[in-house]
Design an enzyme around this catalytic site. Structure first.
Site, PDB file in Angstrom:
ATOM      1  N   LYS A 140       0.729  -1.043  -0.357  1.00 13.69           N
ATOM      2  CA  LYS A 140      -0.241   0.158   0.160  1.00 13.69           C
ATOM      3  C   LYS A 140       0.792   1.416  -0.058  1.00 13.69           C
ATOM      4  O   LYS A 140       0.511   2.400  -0.837  1.00 13.69           O
ATOM      5  CB  LYS A 140      -1.063  -0.040   1.001  1.00 13.69           C
ATOM      6  CG  LYS A 140      -2.104  -1.414   0.941  1.00 13.69           C
ATOM      7  CD  LYS A 140      -3.177  -1.545   2.230  1.00 13.69           C
ATOM      8  CE  LYS A 140      -3.606  -2.548   2.062  1.00 13.69           C
ATOM      9  NZ  LYS A 140      -4.470  -2.764   3.392  1.00 13.69           N
ATOM     10  N   GLN A 169      -5.197  -1.258   9.696  1.00 12.86           N
ATOM     11  CA  GLN A 169      -5.111  -3.020   9.220  1.00 12.86           C
ATOM     12  C   GLN A 169      -5.294  -3.735   9.807  1.00 12.86           C
ATOM     13  O   GLN A 169      -4.818  -3.814  11.114  1.00 12.86           O
ATOM     14  CB  GLN A 169      -3.498  -3.442   8.633  1.00 12.86           C
ATOM     15  CG  GLN A 169      -3.021  -4.859   8.271  1.00 12.86           C
ATOM     16  CD  GLN A 169      -3.650  -4.547   6.688  1.00 12.86           C
ATOM     17  OE1 GLN A 169      -3.226  -3.618   5.592  1.00 12.86           O
ATOM     18  NE2 GLN A 169      -4.294  -5.668   6.502  1.00 12.86           N
ATOM     19  N   ASP A 196     -11.153   2.626   3.796  1.00 13.07           N
ATOM     20  CA  ASP A 196     -12.058   1.000   3.849  1.00 13.07           C
ATOM     21  C   ASP A 196     -13.341   1.012   3.605  1.00 13.07           C
ATOM     22  O   ASP A 196     -13.318  -0.265   3.526  1.00 13.07           O
ATOM     23  CB  ASP A 196     -11.037   0.249   5.103  1.00 13.07           C
ATOM     24  CG  ASP A 196     -10.342  -0.368   4.580  1.00 13.07           C
ATOM     25  OD1 ASP A 196      -9.835  -0.800   3.820  1.00 13.07           O
ATOM     26  OD2 ASP A 196      -9.392  -1.098   5.413  1.00 13.07           O
TER      27      ASP A 196
END
Ligand code: NDP
Length: 284
Positions: free
Chosen positions: A53, A97, A120
């Site tokens: 990422k 994460q 997200d």
């Protein structure tokens, strides 16, 4: 004739285009999209995802930060860090994460992220927007699958789309995105009866269960579009999908490989949504 989807090439194309849009944003508004990824603990798979990422965000011209925290970080400490980035106007996307260490309540953490920066798309506010048919921040994997279907001109109107797997990350948001495109959607899971009868009638079959080679050709209609989200390791450590690729490819008209199908699109959508969040911050 079966066409194999090249998710890597599509992701590359979108990311190159995104890098141009970022340059224009800098010239026009004097900002670049800012993404922070917060990693707690040393889960090896998470470390790889986070590095990817970071690399993709920097390559596209983003401001990219990674916060690496020890396993011993408390819930309160993590929330304080998120709060700091909620207030930081140079950051437009915050990603924590998953999975988090077991002493941290991930629901509480996701609630702490400002919904405007929730790239997200897991915050209940964004889930609500999605289910009301006004998606803003959408979970990246289903968003990437929609981009694949669009790029390969898959007509969804009135088609039967069957999803195997009902997770909040993939299956459920996928169902709503397909409904938005007027597909008739069936969402199946581990308690579904007569699964093969349902999947056999799918024009579009999306598989996200986490069991290697689960979908064999007996489950697939001739000419179906098959999207494989699964990422599993076989006994030799090789990455395989949930779909038995070689035999299902014989029946499908269009199919994603693993790797190189859905995976590269997930990071791409993370960047795209961060860019959109940055754009909203200056245009709204
Ligand atoms: P979850 O474990 O959260 O959900 C799995 C789902 O599959 C559940 O709804 C479960 O049903 C269902 N399921 C399990 N076994 C069966 C079965 N035998 N028949 C029918 N349904 C079944 O997984 P995720 O959605 O998070 O991930 C799924 C896969 O996708 C994993 O391999 C993951 O690594 C991969 N993935 C890949 C991404 C990418 O970028 N390529 C991103 C996200 C995930 P029930 O609800 O009844 O338990």
């Amino acid at each position: 004739m079966t066409e194999i989807i090249d998710g890597k090439a599509l992701a590359q194309k979108i990311q190159t285009n995104l890098a141009d849009k970022v340059k224009q944003m800098k010239e026009r508004y004097g900002i670049v999209p800012g993404l922070v990824v917060i990693l707690v603990g040393d889960n090896p798979a998470s470390q790889v995802y986070v590095r990817n990422k970071e690399r993709s965000a920097s390559k596209a011209g983003f401001k990219s930060e990674t916060v690496r925290l020890s396993d011993a970080t408390s819930e309160e400490e993590l929330i304080a860090i998120i709060e700091k980035y909620n207030q930081d106007s140079s950051i437009h996307g915050i990603l924590v994460q998953l999975p988090l260490p077991s002493h941290i309540n991930d629901k509480r953490i996701l609630l702490a992220i400002d919904p405007k920066k929730d790239v997200d798309g897991f915050h209940p506010v964004n889930t609500g927007h999605l289910w009301n048919g006004r998606p803003q921040m959408v979970p990246c994997t289903p968003a990437g699958i929609m981009e694949i279907l669009r790029a390969y001109q898959v007509d969804l109107e009135g088609k039967h789309a069957v999803i195997i797997g009902r997770s909040n990350i993939v299956g459920k948001p996928m169902a709503q995105l397909l409904l938005d495109k007027n597909a008739t959607v069936t969402l199946t899971h581990s308690r579904t009866k007569n699964l093969s009868e349902i999947t056999k009638s799918a024009d579009v079959l999306i598989v996200a269960i986490g069991q290697g080679n689960f979908v064999t050709k007996e489950l697939v209609k001739d000419g179906a579009v098959v999207i494989d989200v699964g990422m599993n390791r076989d006994k030799n450590g090789k990455l395989i999908g949930d779909v038995k690729f070689d035999e299902v490819a014989e029946a499908a008209s269009l199919i994603t490989p693993v790797p190189g199908g859905v995976g590269p699109m997930t990071i791409t959508m993370l960047l795209e949504q961060t860019y959109q969040a940055a754009l909203r911050s200056v245009t709204k």
